[in-house]
Design a protein around this motif. Structure first.
Motif, PDB file in Angstrom:
ATOM      1  N   TYR A  49       0.854  -1.182   0.000  1.00 12.71           N
ATOM      2  CA  TYR A  49       0.000   0.000   0.000  1.00 12.71           C
ATOM      3  C   TYR A  49       0.896   1.240   0.000  1.00 12.71           C
ATOM      4  CZ  TYR A  49      -4.053  -2.909   1.015  1.00 12.71           C
ATOM      5  OH  TYR A  49      -5.051  -3.844   0.952  1.00 12.71           O
ATOM      6  N   PRO A  50       1.293   1.728  -1.189  1.00 10.38           N
ATOM      7  CA  PRO A  50       2.219   2.856  -1.262  1.00 10.38           C
ATOM      8  C   PRO A  50       1.726   4.109  -0.519  1.00 10.38           C
ATOM      9  CG  PRO A  50       1.901   1.890  -3.438  1.00 10.38           C
ATOM     10  CD  PRO A  50       0.924   1.228  -2.506  1.00 10.38           C
ATOM     11  N   LEU A  51       0.430   4.330  -0.500  1.00  9.45           N
ATOM     12  CA  LEU A  51      -0.091   5.506   0.184  1.00  9.45           C
ATOM     13  C   LEU A  51       0.168   5.433   1.685  1.00  9.45           C
ATOM     14  CD1 LEU A  51      -1.569   8.176   0.219  1.00  9.45           C
ATOM     15  CD2 LEU A  51      -3.737   6.909   0.221  1.00  9.45           C
ATOM     16  N   GLY A  52      -0.040   4.282   2.289  1.00  7.18           N
ATOM     17  CA  GLY A  52       0.244   4.115   3.709  1.00  7.18           C
ATOM     18  C   GLY A  52       1.717   4.321   4.001  1.00  7.18           C
ATOM     19  N   ASP A  53       2.577   3.746   3.148  1.00  5.29           N
ATOM     20  CA  ASP A  53       4.024   3.921   3.311  1.00  5.29           C
ATOM     21  C   ASP A  53       4.412   5.383   3.186  1.00  5.29           C
ATOM     22  OD1 ASP A  53       4.240   1.171   3.592  1.00  5.29           O
ATOM     23  OD2 ASP A  53       4.959   0.849   1.537  1.00  5.29           O
ATOM     24  N   LEU A  54       3.825   6.073   2.224  1.00  5.71           N
ATOM     25  CA  LEU A  54       4.131   7.487   2.006  1.00  5.71           C
ATOM     26  C   LEU A  54       3.780   8.326   3.226  1.00  5.71           C
ATOM     27  CD1 LEU A  54       4.788   9.932   0.060  1.00  5.71           C
ATOM     28  CD2 LEU A  54       2.329   9.972  -0.348  1.00  5.71           C
ATOM     29  N   LEU A  55       2.605   8.110   3.797  1.00  6.40           N
ATOM     30  CA  LEU A  55       2.176   8.904   4.942  1.00  6.40           C
ATOM     31  C   LEU A  55       3.044   8.634   6.170  1.00  6.40           C
ATOM     32  CD1 LEU A  55      -1.677   8.703   4.411  1.00  6.40           C
ATOM     33  CD2 LEU A  55      -0.238  10.745   4.183  1.00  6.40           C
ATOM     34  N   VAL A  56       3.418   7.385   6.402  1.00  5.94           N
ATOM     35  CA  VAL A  56       4.303   7.072   7.528  1.00  5.94           C
ATOM     36  C   VAL A  56       5.688   7.654   7.273  1.00  5.94           C
ATOM     37  CG1 VAL A  56       5.400   5.221   8.854  1.00  5.94           C
ATOM     38  CG2 VAL A  56       2.996   5.028   8.212  1.00  5.94           C
ATOM     39  N   ASP A  57       6.170   7.583   6.038  1.00  4.93           N
ATOM     40  CA  ASP A  57       7.461   8.185   5.698  1.00  4.93           C
ATOM     41  C   ASP A  57       7.434   9.692   5.934  1.00  4.93           C
ATOM     42  OD1 ASP A  57      10.166   8.038   4.614  1.00  4.93           O
ATOM     43  OD2 ASP A  57       9.339   9.098   2.879  1.00  4.93           O
ATOM     44  N   LEU A  58       6.337  10.317   5.605  1.00  7.36           N
ATOM     45  CA  LEU A  58       6.204  11.757   5.841  1.00  7.36           C
ATOM     46  C   LEU A  58       6.276  12.071   7.337  1.00  7.36           C
ATOM     47  CD1 LEU A  58       5.863  14.513   4.602  1.00  7.36           C
ATOM     48  CD2 LEU A  58       3.416  14.096   4.459  1.00  7.36           C
ATOM     49  N   LEU A  59       5.644  11.242   8.155  1.00 10.29           N
ATOM     50  CA  LEU A  59       5.756  11.419   9.615  1.00 10.29           C
ATOM     51  C   LEU A  59       7.210  11.298  10.060  1.00 10.29           C
ATOM     52  CD1 LEU A  59       2.737   9.278  10.875  1.00 10.29           C
ATOM     53  CD2 LEU A  59       2.885  11.782  10.867  1.00 10.29           C
ATOM     54  N   ASP A  60       7.911  10.293   9.538  1.00  8.77           N
ATOM     55  CA  ASP A  60       9.320  10.104   9.896  1.00  8.77           C
ATOM     56  C   ASP A  60      10.159  11.310   9.485  1.00  8.77           C
ATOM     57  OD1 ASP A  60       9.164   7.632  11.157  1.00  8.77           O
ATOM     58  OD2 ASP A  60       9.501   6.520   9.294  1.00  8.77           O
ATOM     59  N   ARG A  61       9.918  11.821   8.309  1.00  8.75           N
ATOM     60  CA  ARG A  61      10.686  12.981   7.835  1.00  8.75           C
ATOM     61  C   ARG A  61      10.368  14.224   8.648  1.00  8.75           C
ATOM     62  NH1 ARG A  61      12.656  12.566   1.929  1.00  8.75           N
ATOM     63  NH2 ARG A  61      13.340  14.591   2.624  1.00  8.75           N
ATOM     64  N   MET A  62       9.123  14.364   9.070  1.00  9.84           N
ATOM     65  CA  MET A  62       8.758  15.491   9.925  1.00  9.84           C
ATOM     66  C   MET A  62       9.438  15.367  11.286  1.00  9.84           C
ATOM     67  SD  MET A  62       4.736  15.887   8.903  1.00  9.84           S
ATOM     68  CE  MET A  62       4.418  17.338   9.900  1.00  9.84           C
ATOM     69  N   ALA A  63       9.593  14.137  11.769  1.00 12.06           N
ATOM     70  CA  ALA A  63      10.300  13.919  13.034  1.00 12.06           C
ATOM     71  C   ALA A  63      11.785  14.232  12.866  1.00 12.06           C
ATOM     72  CB  ALA A  63      10.091  12.486  13.521  1.00 12.06           C
ATOM     73  N   GLN A  64      12.369  13.814  11.762  1.00 15.80           N
ATOM     74  CA  GLN A  64      13.779  14.113  11.492  1.00 15.80           C
ATOM     75  C   GLN A  64      14.010  15.617  11.431  1.00 15.80           C
ATOM     76  OE1 GLN A  64      14.535  12.001   7.863  1.00 15.80           O
ATOM     77  NE2 GLN A  64      14.723  10.020   8.883  1.00 15.80           N
ATOM     78  N   ALA A  65      13.044  16.362  10.917  1.00 13.66           N
ATOM     79  CA  ALA A  65      13.163  17.812  10.793  1.00 13.66           C
ATOM     80  C   ALA A  65      12.866  18.529  12.107  1.00 13.66           C
ATOM     81  CB  ALA A  65      12.223  18.315   9.698  1.00 13.66           C
ATOM     82  N   GLY A  66      12.371  17.795  13.106  1.00 13.40           N
ATOM     83  CA  GLY A  66      12.082  18.396  14.402  1.00 13.40           C
ATOM     84  C   GLY A  66      10.675  18.917  14.558  1.00 13.40           C
ATOM     85  N   VAL A  67       9.843  18.741  13.547  1.00 10.53           N
ATOM     86  CA  VAL A  67       8.452  19.195  13.623  1.00 10.53           C
ATOM     87  C   VAL A  67       7.646  18.290  14.545  1.00 10.53           C
ATOM     88  CG1 VAL A  67       6.346  19.613  12.287  1.00 10.53           C
ATOM     89  CG2 VAL A  67       8.580  20.198  11.317  1.00 10.53           C
ATOM     90  N   LEU A  68       7.901  16.993  14.463  1.00 13.37           N
ATOM     91  CA  LEU A  68       7.232  16.011  15.311  1.00 13.37           C
ATOM     92  C   LEU A  68       8.243  15.366  16.251  1.00 13.37           C
ATOM     93  CD1 LEU A  68       5.036  14.075  12.707  1.00 13.37           C
ATOM     94  CD2 LEU A  68       4.361  15.998  14.145  1.00 13.37           C
ATOM     95  N   LEU A  69       7.739  14.806  17.321  1.00 19.88           N
ATOM     96  CA  LEU A  69       8.528  13.946  18.196  1.00 19.88           C
ATOM     97  C   LEU A  69       8.132  12.512  17.875  1.00 19.88           C
ATOM     98  CD1 LEU A  69       8.092  15.862  21.567  1.00 19.88           C
ATOM     99  CD2 LEU A  69      10.030  15.962  19.991  1.00 19.88           C
ATOM    100  N   LYS A  70       9.099  11.610  17.900  1.00 17.80           N
ATOM    101  CA  LYS A  70       8.824  10.202  17.628  1.00 17.80           C
ATOM    102  C   LYS A  70       9.276   9.376  18.806  1.00 17.80           C
ATOM    103  CE  LYS A  70       9.592   6.419  14.398  1.00 17.80           C
ATOM    104  NZ  LYS A  70      10.255   5.983  13.163  1.00 17.80           N
ATOM    105  N   ASP A  71       8.389   8.537  19.287  1.00 15.89           N
ATOM    106  CA  ASP A  71       8.682   7.567  20.333  1.00 15.89           C
ATOM    107  C   ASP A  71       8.982   6.252  19.618  1.00 15.89           C
ATOM    108  OD1 ASP A  71       8.691   5.714  22.374  1.00 15.89           O
ATOM    109  OD2 ASP A  71       6.706   6.222  23.130  1.00 15.89           O
ATOM    110  N   GLU A  72      10.265   5.980  19.421  1.00 21.66           N
ATOM    111  CA  GLU A  72      10.694   4.787  18.676  1.00 21.66           C
ATOM    112  C   GLU A  72      10.192   3.496  19.313  1.00 21.66           C
ATOM    113  OE1 GLU A  72      12.488   4.521  15.859  1.00 21.66           O
ATOM    114  OE2 GLU A  72      13.112   6.586  15.559  1.00 21.66           O
ATOM    115  N   ALA A  73      10.215   3.438  20.644  1.00 17.90           N
ATOM    116  CA  ALA A  73       9.844   2.198  21.344  1.00 17.90           C
ATOM    117  C   ALA A  73       8.400   1.800  21.075  1.00 17.90           C
ATOM    118  CB  ALA A  73      10.078   2.357  22.842  1.00 17.90           C
TER     119      ALA A  73
END
Length: 87
Positions: A49-73
């Protein structure tokens, strides 16, 4: 969600990755506002499901940029209330 809702409001609390990706999709207009998560959740859990992957990737990139916080655990995201360091 009303027209004046901002993304920081949508992602204000910790959300599991799939729910956060779904809410991001609704915010972006990918899913209709009346779409139920239960109707599309499989696209975040299964390969192919490329759309699901894209949206999760966007969340990851926003976390890398500091816009979001990510709880890896727990694979959760939320809006970063701290100002973004642009330096």
């Amino acid at each position: 969600m009303g027209d004046s809702v901002e993304l920081r409001d949508v992602l204000a609390d910790w959300l599991d990755y799939d729910v956060a990706a779904f809410r991001l999709g609704v915010f972006l207009g990918v899913f209709p506002r009346d779409q139920k998560f239960s109707e599309v959740k499989r696209m975040f859990w299964m390969d192919g499901y490329p759309l699901g992957d894209l949206l999760v990737d966007l969340l990851d990139r926003m976390a890398q940029a500091g816009v979001l916080l990510k709880d890896e655990a727990d694979a959760r995201y939320r809006w970063n209330p701290a100002p973004i360091d642009l330096s």
